[in-house]
Motif scaffolding. Structure first.
Motif, mmCIF file in Angstrom:
data_model
loop_
_atom_site.group_PDB
_atom_site.id
_atom_site.type_symbol
_atom_site.label_atom_id
_atom_site.label_comp_id
_atom_site.label_asym_id
_atom_site.label_seq_id
_atom_site.Cartn_x
_atom_site.Cartn_y
_atom_site.Cartn_z
ATOM 1 N N ASN A 6 0.800 -1.228 0.000
ATOM 2 C CA ASN A 6 0.000 0.000 0.000
ATOM 3 C C ASN A 6 0.834 1.280 0.000
ATOM 4 N N ASN A 50 -4.473 -4.312 -2.281
ATOM 5 C CA ASN A 50 -4.329 -2.866 -2.299
ATOM 6 C C ASN A 50 -3.691 -2.326 -3.569
ATOM 7 N N GLU A 51 -3.024 -3.179 -4.362
ATOM 8 C CA GLU A 51 -2.228 -2.665 -5.484
ATOM 9 C C GLU A 51 -2.418 -3.532 -6.716
ATOM 10 N N LEU A 98 -2.774 2.035 -6.571
ATOM 11 C CA LEU A 98 -3.488 1.514 -5.412
ATOM 12 C C LEU A 98 -4.957 1.325 -5.789
ATOM 13 N N GLN A 121 -10.460 4.166 1.464
ATOM 14 C CA GLN A 121 -9.186 3.552 1.803
ATOM 15 C C GLN A 121 -9.356 2.084 2.186
ATOM 16 N N PRO A 133 -9.379 -1.801 1.219
ATOM 17 C CA PRO A 133 -8.872 -2.683 0.153
ATOM 18 C C PRO A 133 -9.952 -3.636 -0.343
#
Length: 257
Positions: A79, A131-132, A149, A156, A158
């Motif tokens: 993240n 997250n990515e 992200l 925020q 995930p």
């Protein structure tokens, strides 16, 4: 030998959808004969709508050195804030292995784009906090052109797929040619010539869409993406007149950023 800089700009975007995987009676994921993970289409849920990604220096180098640099998608749990010096995901969970779901080339007279949907099978991603995301030319390792992200609904939070869920990750990469002509002079064998650099066929998706990710970088399989003509140049949606001379892609350079 003559070198000219052609400032084509890029933008990239992602979206992520979750689907229920088709499982057999033993709970194993079902694949078709082409290795594509099957899913129940009526369960498709958009969890992260279109959001921009960062084009990495590693990616721009790869575009000059790799032939198919949009072949794979990777997802991970890292993240950190994306930055251009990164070469890989922070903490990769898995790379897409079951093929590409769809490829949509487009061109609208302003930019060309290629939109690819990658399917990430259920299993390794189950109950992981993703997250990515990145796309590139290999399943693992430092081989991505972009990183972003990913958060549910722009928050925020995930993405956390269940054990029986898979992902469809869609990436759209756009190429923007210069909006205005680039002009100058060039000497050939002691003779000075005026030149104009201008995009052509910008409404043709077979030129400005299909070839993104394979032949539209400095590396080209056909040596025909950058050409010189001696007659009427035409508009950005036309093809120049005259006999073309193709570029030589056997000798490419990565210039400073």
């Amino acid at each position: 030998e003559t070198r000219m800089k052609i400032p084509v700009k890029m933008k990239g975007f992602y979206k992520v959808e979750v689907l229920k995987a088709v499982l057999d009676e033993d709970g194993n994921q079902v694949f078709d004969e082409d290795g594509r993970a099957l899913a129940y289409e009526d369960t498709r849920t958009l969890v992260a709508d279109w959001f921009p990604n960062l084009i990495l220096d590693e990616g721009r180098d790869g575009m000059a050195e790799q032939l198919n640099w949009l072949a794979f998608c990777q997802v991970g749990e890292g993240n950190s804030t994306p930055n251009v010096s990164q070469t890989a995901l922070d903490n990769q969970v898995v790379g897409q292995t079951s093929g590409i779901e769809s490829t949509i080339p487009a061109a609208n007279g302003v930019y060309g784009s290629k939109q690819i949907t990658y399917r990430i099978p259920a299993g390794p991603i189950g109950n992981k906090n993703l997250n990515e995301v990145g796309v590139g030319w290999a399943q693992t390792g430092p081989a991505i052109i972009s990183r972003s992200l990913i958060f549910v609904d722009g928050s925020q939070v995930p993405i956390t797929p269940l054990a029986d869920e898979l992902l469809d990750v869609t990436n759209q990469l756009r190429y923007y040619p210069p909006a205005a002509d680039i002009t100058g002079t060039q000497d050939f064998d002691g003779v000075t010539y005026n030149y104009i650099l201008r995009a052509s066929s910008l409404s043709d998706p077979s030129v400005w869409g299909s070839r993104i990710g394979s032949e539209m970088g400095e590396y080209s399989a056909t040596n025909s993406d950058w050409q010189v003509y001696s007659d009427v140049i035409g508009t950005v949606t036309q093809t120049p007149s005259g006999t073309p001379a193709a570029n030589d892609n056997s000798n490419v350079q990565n210039l400073g950023y």
